[in-house]
Design a protein around this motif. Structure first.
Motif, PDB file in Angstrom:
ATOM      1  N   THR A  27       0.798  -1.236   0.000  1.00 58.29           N
ATOM      2  CA  THR A  27       0.000   0.000   0.000  1.00 58.29           C
ATOM      3  C   THR A  27       0.826   1.280   0.000  1.00 58.29           C
ATOM      4  OG1 THR A  27      -0.114  -0.099   2.419  1.00 58.29           O
ATOM      5  CG2 THR A  27      -1.942  -1.091   1.209  1.00 58.29           C
ATOM      6  N   ARG A  28       2.136   1.158   0.224  1.00 61.60           N
ATOM      7  CA  ARG A  28       2.926   2.370   0.473  1.00 61.60           C
ATOM      8  C   ARG A  28       2.957   3.341  -0.718  1.00 61.60           C
ATOM      9  NH1 ARG A  28       9.047   1.501  -0.439  1.00 61.60           N
ATOM     10  NH2 ARG A  28       8.943   0.034  -2.133  1.00 61.60           N
ATOM     11  N   ALA A  29       3.013   2.830  -1.944  1.00 60.62           N
ATOM     12  CA  ALA A  29       3.143   3.753  -3.087  1.00 60.62           C
ATOM     13  C   ALA A  29       1.910   4.656  -3.250  1.00 60.62           C
ATOM     14  CB  ALA A  29       3.427   2.971  -4.361  1.00 60.62           C
ATOM     15  N   PRO A  30       0.700   4.092  -3.372  1.00 58.70           N
ATOM     16  CA  PRO A  30      -0.457   4.987  -3.518  1.00 58.70           C
ATOM     17  C   PRO A  30      -0.707   5.858  -2.290  1.00 58.70           C
ATOM     18  CG  PRO A  30      -1.181   2.695  -3.318  1.00 58.70           C
ATOM     19  CD  PRO A  30       0.312   2.678  -3.476  1.00 58.70           C
ATOM     20  N   LEU A  31      -0.388   5.313  -1.108  1.00 61.12           N
ATOM     21  CA  LEU A  31      -0.638   6.105   0.102  1.00 61.12           C
ATOM     22  C   LEU A  31       0.391   7.226   0.245  1.00 61.12           C
ATOM     23  CD1 LEU A  31      -1.695   3.398   2.733  1.00 61.12           C
ATOM     24  CD2 LEU A  31      -3.130   4.940   1.406  1.00 61.12           C
ATOM     25  N   TYR A  32       1.620   6.978  -0.223  1.00 62.20           N
ATOM     26  CA  TYR A  32       2.642   8.027  -0.194  1.00 62.20           C
ATOM     27  C   TYR A  32       2.241   9.156  -1.154  1.00 62.20           C
ATOM     28  CZ  TYR A  32       7.313  10.150  -0.510  1.00 62.20           C
ATOM     29  OH  TYR A  32       8.370  11.021  -0.471  1.00 62.20           O
ATOM     30  N   ARG A  33       1.763   8.752  -2.326  1.00 59.02           N
ATOM     31  CA  ARG A  33       1.285   9.752  -3.305  1.00 59.02           C
ATOM     32  C   ARG A  33       0.146  10.581  -2.694  1.00 59.02           C
ATOM     33  NH1 ARG A  33       2.169   6.040  -7.307  1.00 59.02           N
ATOM     34  NH2 ARG A  33       0.093   5.134  -7.173  1.00 59.02           N
ATOM     35  N   LEU A  34      -0.785   9.875  -2.066  1.00 61.13           N
ATOM     36  CA  LEU A  34      -1.928  10.563  -1.454  1.00 61.13           C
ATOM     37  C   LEU A  34      -1.449  11.569  -0.413  1.00 61.13           C
ATOM     38  CD1 LEU A  34      -5.007  10.814  -0.749  1.00 61.13           C
ATOM     39  CD2 LEU A  34      -4.639   8.987   0.896  1.00 61.13           C
ATOM     40  N   ALA A  35      -0.570  11.114   0.494  1.00 61.67           N
ATOM     41  CA  ALA A  35      -0.081  12.001   1.565  1.00 61.67           C
ATOM     42  C   ALA A  35       0.685  13.185   0.972  1.00 61.67           C
ATOM     43  CB  ALA A  35       0.805  11.218   2.514  1.00 61.67           C
ATOM     44  N   ALA A  36       1.489  12.914  -0.068  1.00 60.19           N
ATOM     45  CA  ALA A  36       2.276  13.991  -0.691  1.00 60.19           C
ATOM     46  C   ALA A  36       1.358  15.000  -1.367  1.00 60.19           C
ATOM     47  CB  ALA A  36       3.245  13.397  -1.705  1.00 60.19           C
ATOM     48  N   ARG A  37       0.345  14.506  -2.042  1.00 60.42           N
ATOM     49  CA  ARG A  37      -0.577  15.419  -2.734  1.00 60.42           C
ATOM     50  C   ARG A  37      -1.413  16.213  -1.733  1.00 60.42           C
ATOM     51  NH1 ARG A  37      -2.498  10.969  -7.203  1.00 60.42           N
ATOM     52  NH2 ARG A  37      -0.971  11.468  -8.829  1.00 60.42           N
ATOM     53  N   LEU A  38      -1.808  15.557  -0.660  1.00 60.33           N
ATOM     54  CA  LEU A  38      -2.635  16.261   0.332  1.00 60.33           C
ATOM     55  C   LEU A  38      -1.824  17.311   1.076  1.00 60.33           C
ATOM     56  CD1 LEU A  38      -4.756  13.345   1.831  1.00 60.33           C
ATOM     57  CD2 LEU A  38      -5.653  15.360   0.678  1.00 60.33           C
ATOM     58  N   THR A  39      -0.609  16.959   1.471  1.00 59.71           N
ATOM     59  CA  THR A  39       0.194  17.905   2.250  1.00 59.71           C
ATOM     60  C   THR A  39       1.024  18.819   1.340  1.00 59.71           C
ATOM     61  OG1 THR A  39       2.040  16.350   2.420  1.00 59.71           O
ATOM     62  CG2 THR A  39       0.411  16.291   4.181  1.00 59.71           C
ATOM     63  N   GLY A  40       1.281  18.365   0.109  1.00 59.44           N
ATOM     64  CA  GLY A  40       2.077  19.149  -0.837  1.00 59.44           C
ATOM     65  C   GLY A  40       3.525  19.236  -0.412  1.00 59.44           C
ATOM     66  N   ASN A  41       3.957  18.315   0.406  1.00 57.04           N
ATOM     67  CA  ASN A  41       5.273  18.425   1.021  1.00 57.04           C
ATOM     68  C   ASN A  41       5.784  17.028   1.339  1.00 57.04           C
ATOM     69  OD1 ASN A  41       7.025  18.468   3.373  1.00 57.04           O
ATOM     70  ND2 ASN A  41       6.525  20.633   3.560  1.00 57.04           N
ATOM     71  N   ASP A 121       1.137  22.580  -4.116  1.00 57.39           N
ATOM     72  CA  ASP A 121       1.076  23.171  -2.781  1.00 57.39           C
ATOM     73  C   ASP A 121       0.793  24.663  -2.866  1.00 57.39           C
ATOM     74  OD1 ASP A 121       1.204  22.897   0.008  1.00 57.39           O
ATOM     75  OD2 ASP A 121       3.249  23.668   0.043  1.00 57.39           O
ATOM     76  N   ALA A 122       1.444  25.325  -3.839  1.00 58.91           N
ATOM     77  CA  ALA A 122       1.238  26.767  -4.005  1.00 58.91           C
ATOM     78  C   ALA A 122      -0.197  27.057  -4.434  1.00 58.91           C
ATOM     79  CB  ALA A 122       2.225  27.317  -5.036  1.00 58.91           C
ATOM     80  N   MET A 123      -0.715  26.213  -5.308  1.00 57.19           N
ATOM     81  CA  MET A 123      -2.074  26.402  -5.831  1.00 57.19           C
ATOM     82  C   MET A 123      -3.117  26.255  -4.717  1.00 57.19           C
ATOM     83  SD  MET A 123      -3.566  24.330  -9.056  1.00 57.19           S
ATOM     84  CE  MET A 123      -5.143  24.678  -9.789  1.00 57.19           C
ATOM     85  N   LEU A 124      -2.826  25.359  -3.762  1.00 56.14           N
ATOM     86  CA  LEU A 124      -3.815  25.049  -2.729  1.00 56.14           C
ATOM     87  C   LEU A 124      -3.496  25.717  -1.392  1.00 56.14           C
ATOM     88  CD1 LEU A 124      -4.098  21.193  -3.413  1.00 56.14           C
ATOM     89  CD2 LEU A 124      -5.416  23.022  -4.456  1.00 56.14           C
ATOM     90  N   ALA A 125      -2.484  26.594  -1.404  1.00 56.90           N
ATOM     91  CA  ALA A 125      -1.971  27.147  -0.142  1.00 56.90           C
ATOM     92  C   ALA A 125      -3.020  27.888   0.680  1.00 56.90           C
ATOM     93  CB  ALA A 125      -0.787  28.061  -0.424  1.00 56.90           C
ATOM     94  N   ASP A 126      -3.946  28.554   0.013  1.00 54.34           N
ATOM     95  CA  ASP A 126      -4.920  29.378   0.748  1.00 54.34           C
ATOM     96  C   ASP A 126      -6.124  28.595   1.252  1.00 54.34           C
ATOM     97  OD1 ASP A 126      -3.351  31.516   0.310  1.00 54.34           O
ATOM     98  OD2 ASP A 126      -4.510  32.358  -1.343  1.00 54.34           O
ATOM     99  N   LEU A 127      -6.204  27.335   0.891  1.00 56.05           N
ATOM    100  CA  LEU A 127      -7.409  26.563   1.222  1.00 56.05           C
ATOM    101  C   LEU A 127      -7.374  26.031   2.648  1.00 56.05           C
ATOM    102  CD1 LEU A 127      -7.624  26.731  -1.861  1.00 56.05           C
ATOM    103  CD2 LEU A 127      -8.295  24.347  -1.879  1.00 56.05           C
ATOM    104  N   ALA A 128      -8.546  25.948   3.244  1.00 60.46           N
ATOM    105  CA  ALA A 128      -8.659  25.309   4.565  1.00 60.46           C
ATOM    106  C   ALA A 128      -8.367  23.819   4.384  1.00 60.46           C
ATOM    107  CB  ALA A 128     -10.060  25.507   5.111  1.00 60.46           C
TER     108      ALA A 128
END
Lengths: 182, 140
Positions: A27-41, A121-128
């Protein structure tokens, strides 16, 4: 070959710690992608994923996984919640002026992906955090409204509201940016 | 008279055009034209372009981040962390003892066993002392 991770989870619940490796590996690959996309970091993504796997292990060992959802879906939900928490903490950290650390496990991350992540991350920076998560799950991860609502543990109506707010915030940021250029 | 002739002529024309059927392509052409007309009347609304552009940008970012994957060291790090946690959370005790109520009952049983064992040891010790005292008294 497909592996029924529910069977592996049952072994982990009986105390077979080593069996948990199979769950992480699958599960690590898709979950890493998910975490990276959600946090942008990438730093936050690593931390979130480690914490999520530890939480998952504790829940399995404590008999808190009921076996109804697929392990992948169950972990997806844990990572989503952990990422939202990380976004909230990061906001507090940045308000306190704390510096961010360097990633520890980024051997497989290509420069292109790193740049894309920064753009995201820059695109979504202002979002809650909750609105950001809704948009990422639907527009980046490609989940249906029903799947995204399940991952965020909210109704589809609430999800729609978050999406509207997120898109409006992006529009507003873009207008601000354009006005600054003019 | 003229009217009658014209009516007859129209009837004839009607009869001779009864078999006329539209080309299949006409249906599609009519529907496409209607759809184009309908969408021409739609107001795009402010921000729609931005919304479409944002969706396209997000889709592109999704593609560009699709190769993200942690290194092999990541799994090892997670498993090391688990090994540190594992004795406290699993493995050392049978599964049924990890549920709250069963653990309490087990702990109570162990405690009761220890107390009764301590009592037994103490009484054995007392007996030994008394036997020794008796033998001392007999000796005197």
């Amino acid at each position: 070959m497909t592996v029924d991770l529910r069977l592996v989870a049952a072994r982990v619940a009986k105390g077979d710690v080593a069996a948990y490796r199979a769950i992480v590996e699958h599960t690590r690959a898709p979950l890493y992608r998910l975490a990276a996309r959600l946090t942008g970091n990438l730093v936050d993504a690593e931390d979130v994923l480690q914490d999520a796997y530890l939480s998952g292990f504790r829940a399995l060992s404590g008999g808190k996984y009921d076996g109804n959802a697929r392990i992948e879906t169950w972990l997806y939900r844990i990572v989503t919640n952990a990422s939202i928490d990380a976004l909230r903490k990061r906001k507090v950290r940045s308000e306190g002026g704390e510096p961010t650390s360097e990633p520890r496990f980024d051997g497989n991350v290509k420069a292109e992906a790193r740049v894309a992540l920064r753009e995201l991350d820059a695109m979504l920076a202002d979002l809650a955090p909750q609105d950001r998560a809704a948009l990422v799950l639907v527009s980046v991860e490609g989940l249906t409204a029903k799947e995204a609502a399940e991952a965020l543990e909210c109704t589809e109506g609430a999800l729609e509201q978050r999406l509207v707010r997120a898109r409006a915030a992006i529009r507003k940021a873009k207008s601000r940016e354009e006005a600054a250029h003019d | 008279m003229t009217d009658k002739l014209e009516e007859k002529r129209l009837e004839q024309l009607g009869a001779s055009t009864d078999d006329l059927r539209p080309d299949d392509a006409l249906d599609d052409a009519v529907l496409l034209a209607a759809a184009a007309d309908a969408t021409r009347l739609l107001d795009a609304g402010p921000g729609l372009d931005d919304q479409v552009l944002a969706a396209v940008a997000l889709e592109s970012l999704a593609q560009r981040t699709s190769a993200l994957e942690p290194s092999g060291g990541f799994t090892d790090a997670v498993m090391r962390q688990l090994q540190i946690e594992a004795p406290a959370s699993s493995g050392a005790w049978p599964t049924f003892l990890r549920s709250g109520r069963a653990a309490l009952v087990a702990a109570a049983a162990v405690a009761a066993g220890l107390v009764s064992y301590a009592g037994y040891v103490e009484s054995m010790f007392d007996d030994d002392i008394m036997a020794n005292v008796d033998s001392v008294e007999v000796g005197e």
